[in-house]
Scaffold this active site. Sequence first.
Site, PDB file in Angstrom:
ATOM      1  N   LYS A  13      -3.962  -4.349   0.730  1.00  0.00           N
ATOM      2  CA  LYS A  13      -4.962  -5.402   0.445  1.00  0.00           C
ATOM      3  C   LYS A  13      -4.896  -6.503   1.494  1.00  0.00           C
ATOM      4  CE  LYS A  13      -3.802  -6.821  -3.702  1.00  0.00           C
ATOM      5  NZ  LYS A  13      -2.727  -6.040  -4.279  1.00  0.00           N
ATOM      6  N   ARG A  87      -6.638  -9.410 -11.981  1.00  0.00           N
ATOM      7  CA  ARG A  87      -5.628  -8.386 -12.201  1.00  0.00           C
ATOM      8  C   ARG A  87      -5.607  -7.914 -13.647  1.00  0.00           C
ATOM      9  NH1 ARG A  87      -2.183  -9.748  -7.596  1.00  0.00           N
ATOM     10  NH2 ARG A  87      -0.480  -8.347  -7.291  1.00  0.00           N
ATOM     11  N   ARG A 122       7.305  -3.437   4.248  1.00  0.00           N
ATOM     12  CA  ARG A 122       6.430  -4.568   4.600  1.00  0.00           C
ATOM     13  C   ARG A 122       7.213  -5.787   5.074  1.00  0.00           C
ATOM     14  NH1 ARG A 122       1.872  -6.169   0.471  1.00  0.00           N
ATOM     15  NH2 ARG A 122       3.584  -6.436  -0.987  1.00  0.00           N
ATOM     16  N   ARG A 157       9.421 -10.061   1.626  1.00  0.00           N
ATOM     17  CA  ARG A 157       9.197 -10.762   0.363  1.00  0.00           C
ATOM     18  C   ARG A 157      10.276 -10.367  -0.640  1.00  0.00           C
ATOM     19  NH1 ARG A 157       2.965  -9.801  -1.101  1.00  0.00           N
ATOM     20  NH2 ARG A 157       3.949  -9.488  -3.120  1.00  0.00           N
ATOM     21  N   ARG A 168       5.969  -3.649 -10.896  1.00  0.00           N
ATOM     22  CA  ARG A 168       4.630  -4.062 -10.450  1.00  0.00           C
ATOM     23  C   ARG A 168       3.633  -2.922 -10.580  1.00  0.00           C
ATOM     24  NH1 ARG A 168       6.022  -6.427  -4.702  1.00  0.00           N
ATOM     25  NH2 ARG A 168       3.823  -6.969  -4.535  1.00  0.00           N
TER      26      ARG A 168
END
Length: 212
Positions: A13, A87, A122, A157, A168
Site C-alpha cells: 500500500k 479498516r 520492509r 517498524r 495483523r
Amino acid sequence: MNIILLAPPGAGKGTQAELLKEKYALNHISTGELLRNVASRDDELGETVRNFQKNGMLVTDEIVFQVLKDYLDKSVNKDFLFDGFPRNKNQAEVLDSLIENIDYVFYLDVGEPVLESRMVGRRMCSECGSVYNINIDSLKPKKDSICDKCGGGLYQRSDDNKESFKVRYQEYLEKAAPLIDYYQNRKILYKIDSERTKEEVFLSICKIIEKR
Ligand code: AMP
C-alpha cells in the site's frame, strides 16, 4: 478524485501510495503514519496507541476518527488517497459521511506467504518515510540502511515481525476483508494482482484511472 487502497498488511500500500500521490497530486493519508506520530508522543494517548500498534492490533475507531478528522480539516488539497483506512465496516460508513464520493477502491491482492516475507524485509526512512524492502531486489536501498532519496537512516517498524504479522493478518481477514464486498456492491472495487513488481502493479492501477 478520491482513492482508497485496500490491502492486507505487507501488500505494498505504502509503495503504491507514494507513486500515486506523485502522479495524480493526491493528498496521501496513511492512518498508520498519523497514528505512529501520535505513538511517538510522551503522553497517555501516545502510550495507548503505542501498545495497540506494537501488538499488531487495530487502534479503536474513536482514536482513529479523531486523528483523521484533524487531518481532513487541516487539508487544503481535497483529492484524497486513503492508505490503511477504512479498516472495518464502521470506518467505511463514517468515511461515507465525511467525503462526498469515492472514485476507486484498489484492492491489492497478495497471498499470505508473500505478505509475510515482504513485511519482515520492509525498511522505512526515518526522515522522508520512503519504503524499501531488503527481500525484494528492485526495492533494496543502494546503500545498506541509507535512504536513496534523502540520505536518512532506514529503520524497521516495531510491528514488522512474524508474531505481529499473524495478529495483523488475522485482524485484516476478520475486519477489513469484508470491505471487499462492501465496495464491490457499489461497483468501485478494482482487484489488482499485486504479487508482481511495483512498476507492473502501478501500471495496472494507472490504466484503470485513465480509462475514465
Ligand atoms: P499500517 O501502517 O497501515 O500498516 O498501520 C499500522 C498500525 O496502525 C495497524 O496495525 C494499527 O495498529 C494502526 N492502524 C492504522 N490504520 C488504522 C485504522 N484505520 N484503524 C485502526 N488501526 C489502524
